[in-house]
Write an enzyme that holds these catalytic residues in place. Structure first.
Site: not given
Length: 288
Positions: A189, A194
């Protein structure tokens, strides 16, 4: 128009091949905090290849990022949205049999539903995976797209579970390493939300947030270890609603309510340092 629900729903399912190795499983387990303490036999079965047990939530990254990598749903015909407006709203996985530590499978993916929430749209991406032995798993990923509602579509369900009528039977705290999102993203991901502070700021956060699917895996592991005698093969399905964010460096507090008569565990997770801000809600593990 950014979302053309009829076109997205009419699109033929996409079929891709997946393959994963023990190294992929080990990396995923490390990314959700397994292996601490490093000499604990209960932890070593997640991080040593000669005794490897595969946590069912691995399906969310299997192959090339799995469910998360299927931001594929965001480039489907009829879907044209800004990635900074997308949040992972909910996740459900169903296991048809225990996952092998290494394998190959065919994954079929499609947009199963598009809901109009007024100020936002919800996309439901359904994925089914099978190998030569038959079905392996089915997953439903709900993506919440801010600012893309109001197109006149069906509002869709808004399920909320009643709160358990007692104090939790188990409460465990799991520390989130400051670099945990950087490690977890290596499982596939790559969303810069993030990792990149500038991108996180564009999305309205003061710093990068932990992947929702990382907290999802952390909570499942805690429940397996605490309630299910460490037996990953007992998990049949696992569903949650992502109620809020947690940041690297914080502590995830996981509350569990086993319901033995129903073969399920109710679960909730919160961020300790921010006054128990909700992270996972309406969470249920069905098990043998």
């Amino acid at each position: 128009m950014p979302i053309d629900a009829a076109r997205a729903l009419a699109e033929e399912p996409r079929e891709t091949r997946l393959a994963w190795t023990r190294k992929d499983v080990l990396l995923y387990h490390l990314g959700i905090g397994a292996g601490r303490p490093a000499t604990d036999p209960a932890e070593l079965r997640y991080v040593l290849e000669d005794r490897l047990h595969v946590l069912p939530s691995f399906v969310t990254v299997a192959g090339d990022g799995g469910v998360a990598g299927e931001g594929a749903g965001l480039d489907a015909p009829g879907i044209d949205v800004d990635l900074t407006a997308v949040l992972h709203g909910a996740q459900r996985i169903e296991l048809h049999r225990p996952l092998p530590p290494a394998g190959e499978a065919t994954r079929t993916s499609r947009i199963a539903a598009v809901y109009d929430k007024g100020k936002a749209a919800v996309l439901v991406l359904r994925t089914e995976a099978a190998d030569r032995g038959g079905p392996l798993w089915t997953s439903d990923t709900q993506l919440y797209v801010r600012g893309e509602g109001g197109f006149g579509g069906e509002r869709g369900p808004s399920p909320r579970l009643p709160a358990p009528g007692r104090e939790p039977d188990h409460v465990v705290d799991r520390a989130i390493r400051a670099d945990q999102a950087l490690l977890y993203r290596l499982s596939g991901d790559w969303n810069p939300l993030h990792a990149d502070p500038e991108f996180a700021a564009l999305a309205g956060f003061d710093r990068p947030i932990l992947h929702g699917l990382c907290s999802y895996g952390m909570a499942l592991k805690a429940a397996v270890d605490t309630v299910l005698d460490g037996d990953v093969g007992r998990v049949r399905s696992y569903a949650t609603r992502f109620a809020g964010v947690v940041y690297p460096g914080e502590t995830l507090r996981i509350r569990m309510w086993p319901e033995a008569a129903d073969g399920r565990v109710r679960l909730a997770a919160s961020a300790v340092e921010r006054d128990e801000a909700p992270v996972l809600a309406d969470t249920v593990i069905d098990h043998d």
